[in-house]
Design a protein around this motif. Sequence first.
Motif, PDB file in Angstrom:
ATOM      1  N   LEU A 165      38.274  12.024  31.057  1.00 15.16           N
ATOM      2  CA  LEU A 165      37.815  12.836  29.917  1.00 15.16           C
ATOM      3  C   LEU A 165      38.889  12.859  28.839  1.00 15.16           C
ATOM      4  CD1 LEU A 165      36.225  15.737  31.990  1.00 15.16           C
ATOM      5  CD2 LEU A 165      35.053  13.826  30.874  1.00 15.16           C
ATOM      6  N   PRO A 166      38.489  12.960  27.560  1.00 13.59           N
ATOM      7  CA  PRO A 166      39.469  12.919  26.473  1.00 13.59           C
ATOM      8  C   PRO A 166      40.562  13.983  26.641  1.00 13.59           C
ATOM      9  CG  PRO A 166      37.238  12.889  25.630  1.00 13.59           C
ATOM     10  CD  PRO A 166      37.117  13.129  27.096  1.00 13.59           C
ATOM     11  N   LYS A 167      41.797  13.575  26.388  1.00 12.98           N
ATOM     12  CA  LYS A 167      42.960  14.449  26.607  1.00 12.98           C
ATOM     13  C   LYS A 167      42.949  15.669  25.683  1.00 12.98           C
ATOM     14  CE  LYS A 167      44.623  11.858  29.771  1.00 12.98           C
ATOM     15  NZ  LYS A 167      43.246  11.630  30.229  1.00 12.98           N
ATOM     16  N   ASP A 168      42.362  15.503  24.486  1.00  7.54           N
ATOM     17  CA  ASP A 168      42.413  16.587  23.494  1.00  7.54           C
ATOM     18  C   ASP A 168      41.277  17.602  23.651  1.00  7.54           C
ATOM     19  OD1 ASP A 168      40.590  14.628  22.829  1.00  7.54           O
ATOM     20  OD2 ASP A 168      40.845  14.893  20.663  1.00  7.54           O
ATOM     21  N   VAL A 169      40.493  17.481  24.712  1.00  7.04           N
ATOM     22  CA  VAL A 169      39.392  18.431  24.919  1.00  7.04           C
ATOM     23  C   VAL A 169      39.770  19.414  26.025  1.00  7.04           C
ATOM     24  CG1 VAL A 169      36.957  18.678  25.555  1.00  7.04           C
ATOM     25  CG2 VAL A 169      37.698  16.725  24.194  1.00  7.04           C
ATOM     26  N   GLU A 170      39.503  20.706  25.747  1.00 11.67           N
ATOM     27  CA  GLU A 170      39.789  21.740  26.737  1.00 11.67           C
ATOM     28  C   GLU A 170      38.733  21.689  27.843  1.00 11.67           C
ATOM     29  OE1 GLU A 170      40.864  25.545  24.827  1.00 11.67           O
ATOM     30  OE2 GLU A 170      39.757  26.467  26.470  1.00 11.67           O
ATOM     31  N   VAL A 171      39.173  21.416  29.070  1.00 12.83           N
ATOM     32  CA  VAL A 171      38.259  21.321  30.212  1.00 12.83           C
ATOM     33  C   VAL A 171      38.571  22.452  31.181  1.00 12.83           C
ATOM     34  CG1 VAL A 171      37.485  19.871  32.140  1.00 12.83           C
ATOM     35  CG2 VAL A 171      38.167  18.789  29.983  1.00 12.83           C
ATOM     36  N   THR A 172      37.545  23.207  31.603  1.00 11.73           N
ATOM     37  CA  THR A 172      37.773  24.275  32.580  1.00 11.73           C
ATOM     38  C   THR A 172      36.871  24.097  33.800  1.00 11.73           C
ATOM     39  OG1 THR A 172      36.116  25.714  31.550  1.00 11.73           O
ATOM     40  CG2 THR A 172      38.398  25.989  30.820  1.00 11.73           C
ATOM     41  N   THR A 173      37.355  24.597  34.939  1.00 10.62           N
ATOM     42  CA  THR A 173      36.535  24.735  36.142  1.00 10.62           C
ATOM     43  C   THR A 173      36.788  26.144  36.674  1.00 10.62           C
ATOM     44  OG1 THR A 173      38.321  23.894  37.545  1.00 10.62           O
ATOM     45  CG2 THR A 173      36.709  22.273  36.812  1.00 10.62           C
TER      46      THR A 173
END
Length: 177
Positions: A165-173
């Motif tokens: 996934l793109p590094k500049d996108v905030e990803v949460t779980t």
Amino acid sequence: MTQEQINQLKGLVRNVPDFPVPGVQFKDLTTLFKNAAAMRLLEQGLVELYRDKAITKVVGIESRGFIGGGVLAVRLGAGFVPVRKPGKLPAETVKMSYAKEYGKDTIEIHKDAITPDDVVVIHDDLLATGGTMLAAYQLVQSMKPKKVYINFICGLTFLNGRDVLPKDVEVTTLFDF
Ligand code: AMP
């Protein structure tokens, strides 16, 4: 949500070996979804993550992403947009093909689903290899929204899906295995 509540949710996930093909440990979230108290906690956990982000659209990925995605959209006062398997959406769509943990697939979104004014969170139940979410992200990005966030109920860290996934996108779980 407290760590105890997160562990409660995690403990409700059922592990199904060799589904849908030999060698895959399938994380079955229906055992979490069928529990009323767990659904409340799930709702609370997702809302806590996104309530201050001015989200206007929640994009849910077929089909388990429709459950948490629908709940989140209602609670944020945002619209809901489905990403679906080919041939299911009735109006004009954009499509993307991708590889996943156990096979290949294509997904679609309605061409008019997102506008440049939108702040979007894309939601799915589980991050495995990340292929599905990357394809969904590319579909959403092609409509040039203001900002995109990515969320999963749970992630399988050993598959390193975050790396695709793109590094500049905030990803949460909410939790990981
Ligand atoms: P991926 O594209 O590999 O990240 O796969 C993510 C999609 O496939 C999600 O919609 C998941 O629901 C489903 N999926 C893939 N692997 C698993 C697994 N081991 N357990 C449960 N669901 C899975």
